[in-house]
Motif scaffolding. Structure first.
Motif, short mmCIF file in Angstrom:
data_model
loop_
_atom_site.label_atom_id
_atom_site.label_comp_id
_atom_site.label_asym_id
_atom_site.label_seq_id
_atom_site.Cartn_x
_atom_site.Cartn_y
_atom_site.Cartn_z
N ASN A 1 -15.68 -6.63 -6.08
CA ASN A 1 -16.38 -6.74 -4.80
C ASN A 1 -17.08 -8.08 -4.63
OD1 ASN A 1 -15.59 -4.22 -3.95
ND2 ASN A 1 -17.45 -3.19 -4.67
N HIS B 1 -12.56 -7.16 4.06
CA HIS B 1 -11.85 -6.01 3.51
C HIS B 1 -10.37 -6.03 3.86
CE1 HIS B 1 -11.51 -2.03 1.79
NE2 HIS B 1 -10.94 -1.58 2.89
N GLY C 1 -3.58 -0.90 -1.94
CA GLY C 1 -4.28 0.37 -1.94
C GLY C 1 -3.36 1.56 -2.18
N TYR C 2 -3.94 2.61 -2.74
CA TYR C 2 -3.25 3.89 -2.94
C TYR C 2 -1.99 3.75 -3.79
CZ TYR C 2 -6.65 5.36 0.45
OH TYR C 2 -7.85 5.60 1.08
N VAL D 1 0.83 -1.20 0.00
CA VAL D 1 0.00 0.00 0.00
C VAL D 1 0.87 1.26 0.00
CG1 VAL D 1 -0.17 0.13 2.52
CG2 VAL D 1 -2.04 1.01 1.11
N GLU E 1 -8.28 0.04 -2.44
CA GLU E 1 -8.80 1.39 -2.29
C GLU E 1 -7.78 2.44 -2.76
OE1 GLU E 1 -10.80 4.14 1.26
OE2 GLU E 1 -9.91 2.19 1.69
N GLY E 2 -8.28 3.46 -3.46
CA GLY E 2 -7.40 4.54 -3.89
C GLY E 2 -6.68 4.28 -5.20
N ASN E 3 -7.11 3.26 -5.96
CA ASN E 3 -6.56 2.98 -7.29
C ASN E 3 -7.61 3.31 -8.36
OD1 ASN E 3 -3.79 1.48 -7.22
ND2 ASN E 3 -4.97 0.58 -5.55
N TRP F 1 -11.80 -10.48 -1.16
CA TRP F 1 -12.00 -9.04 -1.25
C TRP F 1 -13.44 -8.66 -0.95
CZ3 TRP F 1 -10.57 -5.90 -6.26
CH2 TRP F 1 -10.58 -4.54 -5.96
N ASN G 1 -7.02 -5.29 -0.45
CA ASN G 1 -7.32 -3.86 -0.41
C ASN G 1 -6.82 -3.18 -1.67
OD1 ASN G 1 -6.77 -1.01 0.08
ND2 ASN G 1 -7.43 -1.40 2.17
N PRO H 1 -14.52 -2.06 -9.99
CA PRO H 1 -14.67 -2.38 -8.57
C PRO H 1 -15.90 -3.22 -8.25
CG PRO H 1 -13.99 -0.11 -8.81
CD PRO H 1 -14.28 -0.61 -10.19
N TRP I 1 -2.46 -6.21 0.14
CA TRP I 1 -2.82 -4.79 0.23
C TRP I 1 -2.09 -4.03 -0.87
CZ3 TRP I 1 -2.87 -2.96 6.05
CH2 TRP I 1 -3.85 -3.70 6.74
#
Length: 256
Positions: free
Chosen positions: A236, A217, A194-195, A171, A223-225, A213, A221, A232, A192
């Motif tokens: 999910n 959670h 994310g970002y 991440v 998130e932020g991509n 996923w 991870n 997504p 992970w």
């Protein structure tokens, strides 16, 4: 061993015993490792990181080559220092299972690092790495790798050699793509990513069946991509939905 105003030793056994197995160096401003430490050939755990709750930052800039004398070390902690490199001799620590060198200024690892074949847990977070060091991918017993909060742009295709890997944390980096071989890490339970700047997943990402996923959670991870392939809403629904998504694309003649 001597006592300094800024650090002290703590050991599992009596301070006067030659059978010490654990040494913790603590204090206010650690700048160097007392040479007496390297005479403790029975030492198994060496900790040179400030207490987390202390908000301190040790100032050790280099690790002496004498670290290679501690052949019985199984755990070495050097977080939150000023390290810019580690010596090649670290690769001779054949019994090392846990190494934590997060929160430093490292940009590379010596080639000899690949000699740590018993290593199971490696912490490289919050350094200055631009790539996952390829030597890491030669550690076949590694189960935990944290390289979060660096400047990593690429993951070596040889990542698939880490067949025992269960946790991979990347991440807060600069990743744009993921190697296709990532999907071969069949034991991966926690990923992970994310970002970063990831827009698409490898075609075989759905093979990572131990990730969840959709329902856990903390397992996977992203998130932020700016993820679009798959979107997504597909991810999910979990690995099976991802696998079906790429199967449909192949059937339609579409590729990532």
């Amino acid at each position: 061993m001597g006592m300094d105003l800024h650090w002290k030793y703590q050991a599992e056994n009596s301070p006067n015993s030659e059978k010490k197995k654990k040494v913790k160096i603590e204090g206010k401003e650690l700048r160097f490792i007392p040479l007496e430490v390297f005479s403790l050939d029975k030492l198994q755990v060496l900790e040179m990181s400030p207490e987390r709750e202390s908000c301190l930052c040790f100032q050790m800039k280099w690790l002496p080559r004498e670290i290679g004398r501690l052949q019985n070390l199984t755990a070495l902690y050097m977080d939150t220092n000023f390290l810019k490199e580690v010596p090649p001799e670290i690769g001779t620590l054949r019994n090392l299972k846990r190494l934590s060198i997060s929160n430093n200024f490292l940009t590379f690892l010596p080639q000899e690092f690949a000699g740590l074949q018993k290593l199971e847990s490696l912490h490289l977070a919050n350094n200055k790495f631009k790539d996952v060091p390829p030597q890491v991918c030669e550690m076949e017993n590694l189960t935990f790798l944290d390289a979060s909060d660096n400047r990593i742009q690429t993951i070596p295709s040889s990542i698939h050699q880490l067949k025992m890997l269960e946790t991979l944390l990347l991440v807060f980096n600069h990743l744009e793509t993921l190697p296709e071989n990532l999907g071969r890490l069949k034991n991966l339970r926690c990923l992970w990513l994310g970002y970063n700047n990831i827009r698409s997943l490898p075609n075989n990402f759905g093979n990572l069946n131990k990730l969840d996923w959709g329902y856990n959670h903390c397992s996977c991870n992203f998130e932020g991509n700016p993820l679009v392939c798959p979107p997504p809403e597909v991810c999910n629904r979990g690995p099976d939905a991802i696998k079906q998504y790429f199967a449909a694309r192949r059937k339609d003649g579409q590729y990532s």
